[in-house]
Design a protein around this motif. Structure first.
Motif, PDB file in Angstrom:
ATOM      1  N   SER A 245      40.592  46.961  57.270  1.00  0.00           N
ATOM      2  CA  SER A 245      40.284  47.290  55.756  1.00  0.00           C
ATOM      3  C   SER A 245      40.449  46.179  54.812  1.00  0.00           C
ATOM      4  CB  SER A 245      41.374  48.426  55.288  1.00  0.00           C
ATOM      5  OG  SER A 245      41.070  49.543  55.964  1.00  0.00           O
ATOM      6  N   ARG A 246      41.486  45.136  54.970  1.00  0.00           N
ATOM      7  CA  ARG A 246      41.545  44.048  54.115  1.00  0.00           C
ATOM      8  C   ARG A 246      40.268  43.256  54.383  1.00  0.00           C
ATOM      9  NH1 ARG A 246      47.197  44.768  55.276  1.00  0.00           N
ATOM     10  NH2 ARG A 246      46.812  43.756  57.226  1.00  0.00           N
ATOM     11  N   ALA A 247      40.058  43.011  55.734  1.00  0.00           N
ATOM     12  CA  ALA A 247      38.743  42.249  56.024  1.00  0.00           C
ATOM     13  C   ALA A 247      37.341  42.645  55.415  1.00  0.00           C
ATOM     14  CB  ALA A 247      38.570  42.010  57.491  1.00  0.00           C
ATOM     15  N   VAL A 248      37.258  44.083  55.401  1.00  0.00           N
ATOM     16  CA  VAL A 248      36.147  44.394  54.812  1.00  0.00           C
ATOM     17  C   VAL A 248      36.326  44.582  53.306  1.00  0.00           C
ATOM     18  CG1 VAL A 248      35.082  46.905  54.273  1.00  0.00           C
ATOM     19  CG2 VAL A 248      35.828  46.124  56.642  1.00  0.00           C
ATOM     20  N   ASP A 249      37.255  44.539  52.499  1.00  0.00           N
ATOM     21  CA  ASP A 249      37.619  44.405  51.221  1.00  0.00           C
ATOM     22  C   ASP A 249      37.103  42.946  50.827  1.00  0.00           C
ATOM     23  OD1 ASP A 249      38.608  46.936  51.034  1.00  0.00           O
ATOM     24  OD2 ASP A 249      40.502  46.525  50.729  1.00  0.00           O
ATOM     25  N   GLY A 250      37.482  41.885  51.677  1.00  0.00           N
ATOM     26  CA  GLY A 250      36.954  40.737  51.274  1.00  0.00           C
ATOM     27  C   GLY A 250      35.414  40.714  51.374  1.00  0.00           C
ATOM     28  N   ILE A 251      34.725  41.113  52.415  1.00  0.00           N
ATOM     29  CA  ILE A 251      33.462  40.954  52.445  1.00  0.00           C
ATOM     30  C   ILE A 251      32.662  41.789  51.475  1.00  0.00           C
ATOM     31  CG2 ILE A 251      31.284  42.049  53.744  1.00  0.00           C
ATOM     32  CD1 ILE A 251      33.002  41.619  56.320  1.00  0.00           C
TER      33      ILE A 251
ATOM     34  N   VAL B 211      30.001  40.364  48.510  1.00  0.00           N
ATOM     35  CA  VAL B 211      28.804  40.953  48.339  1.00  0.00           C
ATOM     36  C   VAL B 211      28.926  41.279  46.939  1.00  0.00           C
ATOM     37  CG1 VAL B 211      27.185  42.963  48.888  1.00  0.00           C
ATOM     38  CG2 VAL B 211      28.377  41.389  50.637  1.00  0.00           C
ATOM     39  N   ARG B 212      29.548  41.755  45.975  1.00  0.00           N
ATOM     40  CA  ARG B 212      29.809  42.283  44.840  1.00  0.00           C
ATOM     41  C   ARG B 212      29.435  41.220  44.087  1.00  0.00           C
ATOM     42  NH1 ARG B 212      30.916  47.291  43.196  1.00  0.00           N
ATOM     43  NH2 ARG B 212      32.285  47.580  45.111  1.00  0.00           N
ATOM     44  N   ARG B 213      29.954  40.196  44.223  1.00  0.00           N
ATOM     45  CA  ARG B 213      29.836  39.076  43.394  1.00  0.00           C
ATOM     46  C   ARG B 213      28.264  38.406  43.227  1.00  0.00           C
ATOM     47  NH1 ARG B 213      35.067  37.780  45.225  1.00  0.00           N
ATOM     48  NH2 ARG B 213      34.293  36.275  46.939  1.00  0.00           N
ATOM     49  N   PHE B 214      27.805  38.450  44.613  1.00  0.00           N
ATOM     50  CA  PHE B 214      26.439  37.854  44.744  1.00  0.00           C
ATOM     51  C   PHE B 214      25.577  39.048  43.941  1.00  0.00           C
ATOM     52  CE2 PHE B 214      27.942  35.652  48.466  1.00  0.00           C
ATOM     53  CZ  PHE B 214      27.655  34.445  48.121  1.00  0.00           C
TER      54      PHE B 214
ATOM     55  N   ALA C 238      24.188  46.595  49.386  1.00  0.00           N
ATOM     56  CA  ALA C 238      24.075  45.524  48.390  1.00  0.00           C
ATOM     57  C   ALA C 238      24.910  45.224  47.345  1.00  0.00           C
ATOM     58  CB  ALA C 238      22.605  45.648  48.013  1.00  0.00           C
ATOM     59  N   ASN C 239      25.274  46.572  46.799  1.00  0.00           N
ATOM     60  CA  ASN C 239      26.284  46.293  45.360  1.00  0.00           C
ATOM     61  C   ASN C 239      27.581  46.102  45.634  1.00  0.00           C
ATOM     62  OD1 ASN C 239      26.846  48.777  46.398  1.00  0.00           O
ATOM     63  ND2 ASN C 239      26.101  50.033  44.261  1.00  0.00           N
ATOM     64  N   GLY C 240      27.916  46.004  46.998  1.00  0.00           N
ATOM     65  CA  GLY C 240      29.442  45.963  47.466  1.00  0.00           C
ATOM     66  C   GLY C 240      30.133  47.065  47.661  1.00  0.00           C
ATOM     67  N   ASP C 241      29.539  48.205  47.524  1.00  0.00           N
ATOM     68  CA  ASP C 241      30.331  49.484  48.039  1.00  0.00           C
ATOM     69  C   ASP C 241      30.095  49.557  49.532  1.00  0.00           C
ATOM     70  OD1 ASP C 241      30.233  50.176  45.262  1.00  0.00           O
ATOM     71  OD2 ASP C 241      28.655  51.785  45.304  1.00  0.00           O
ATOM     72  N   VAL C 242      31.392  50.193  49.940  1.00  0.00           N
ATOM     73  CA  VAL C 242      31.850  50.540  51.253  1.00  0.00           C
ATOM     74  C   VAL C 242      31.409  52.020  51.611  1.00  0.00           C
ATOM     75  CG1 VAL C 242      33.469  50.183  53.107  1.00  0.00           C
ATOM     76  CG2 VAL C 242      33.311  48.729  51.290  1.00  0.00           C
TER      77      VAL C 242
ATOM     78  N   GLY D 116      22.307  46.655  54.573  1.00  0.00           N
ATOM     79  CA  GLY D 116      23.756  46.257  54.323  1.00  0.00           C
ATOM     80  C   GLY D 116      24.472  45.587  55.452  1.00  0.00           C
ATOM     81  N   VAL D 117      25.537  45.437  55.109  1.00  0.00           N
ATOM     82  CA  VAL D 117      26.659  44.689  56.107  1.00  0.00           C
ATOM     83  C   VAL D 117      27.322  45.494  57.119  1.00  0.00           C
ATOM     84  CG1 VAL D 117      28.120  42.792  56.617  1.00  0.00           C
ATOM     85  CG2 VAL D 117      26.940  42.737  54.552  1.00  0.00           C
ATOM     86  N   THR D 118      27.017  45.661  58.372  1.00  0.00           N
ATOM     87  CA  THR D 118      27.711  46.645  59.095  1.00  0.00           C
ATOM     88  C   THR D 118      29.062  46.144  59.503  1.00  0.00           C
ATOM     89  OG1 THR D 118      25.781  47.539  60.172  1.00  0.00           O
ATOM     90  CG2 THR D 118      27.728  47.767  61.399  1.00  0.00           C
TER      91      THR D 118
END
Length: 248
Positions: free
Chosen positions: A34-40, A44-47, A141-145, A168-170
């Motif tokens: 979960s921490r790794a996915v939060d970082g991703i 993505v949200r910043r971009f 693409a907007n950073g939502d998981v 999206g990023v799987t």
């Protein structure tokens, strides 16, 4: 290479011992994931907010361009862990960069194996590898998981396969497992033409007792269709071929 009609041999899995627990969790926990996915997600949200393009670095690439890390890169290469093997449901929860050999090694510890293993063609029964998924977790693409089960978010679930990150990023998949056996009995069926090969493939893929079907043509007039079935009992007159330096 020559084959006798219907010649057979046995390939051995690594031996496994079932355990009484219902599931397995590795050293990399769901909290770590979960921490790794939060970082991703944050990257993505910043971009997205800056309306900037970015590329995904996952440790390997389908592109012929050099996949070097940079300022406009979302790095998912650390997502390479098997998080859980559920023996009761016969599923595995797996991050997307887990190599197939490591996945099989983990699931065999619990008497299970993925329904589709790339080296053992079972797509005629189960479809392509992604058809064995129950759900896919991805960063949009907007950073939502989001977690996408097939029946609830079918567009994303089916669109994720082969999309190379455009949907999206799987970050996680739950895939189906099946009971493993000690051996795979393989039978080589020689063929002498494409027509004969197609006829043999149609014949063997209709056999419900077979688990794997593969084929190769060495020339216009020589080839083989290879069938396999899982079994715990090798035939008395059939040689056993072991792989992966297994000694048992």
């Amino acid at each position: 290479m020559r084959f006798s009609a219907g010649s057979s041999s046995f390939g051995a899995w690594r031996p496994c011992q079932a355990t009484p627990i219902a599931f397995y969790t590795g050293r990399f926990s769901t909290e770590d994931h979960s921490r790794a996915v939060d970082g991703i997600s944050a990257s993505v949200r910043r971009f997205y907010e800056r309306k900037e393009k970015f590329r995904i670095f996952h440790g390997s690439t389908n592109s012929t361009r050099h996949a070097a890390k940079g300022n406009r890169m979302v790095d998912s290469s650390s997502l390479s862990h098997v998080l859980k093997v559920d023996m009761e449901r016969k599923t595995a929860t797996v991050e997307p960069n887990v190599p197939m050999d490591r996945l099989v090694e983990e699931t065999l510890k619990y008497g299970l194996v993925p329904s589709v293993v790339m080296e053992f063609p079972a797509r005629f029964k189960h479809g392509f590898f992604n058809r064995t998924f129950n759900s896919v977790e991805m960063v949009l693409a907007n950073g939502d998981v989001v977690t996408c089960p097939e029946k609830e978010k079918s567009d994303l679930f089916h669109g994720a396969a082969g999309a190379c990150g455009t949907m999206g990023v799987t970050t996680l998949v739950e895939l189906q497992l099946r009971e493993a056996k000690k051996y795979v009995e393989t039978t080589y069926h020689p063929v002498s033409s494409m027509t004969e090969a197609i006829k043999k493939i149609e014949e063997v893929t209709a056999d419900p007792n077979l688990d794997y079907v593969d084929g190769v043509l060495y020339s216009k007039h020589q080839g083989a269709i290879v069938t396999g079935r899982l079994t715990d009992i090798p035939g008395a007159s059939v040689p056993i071929q072991r792989f992966s330096d297994s000694k048992q």
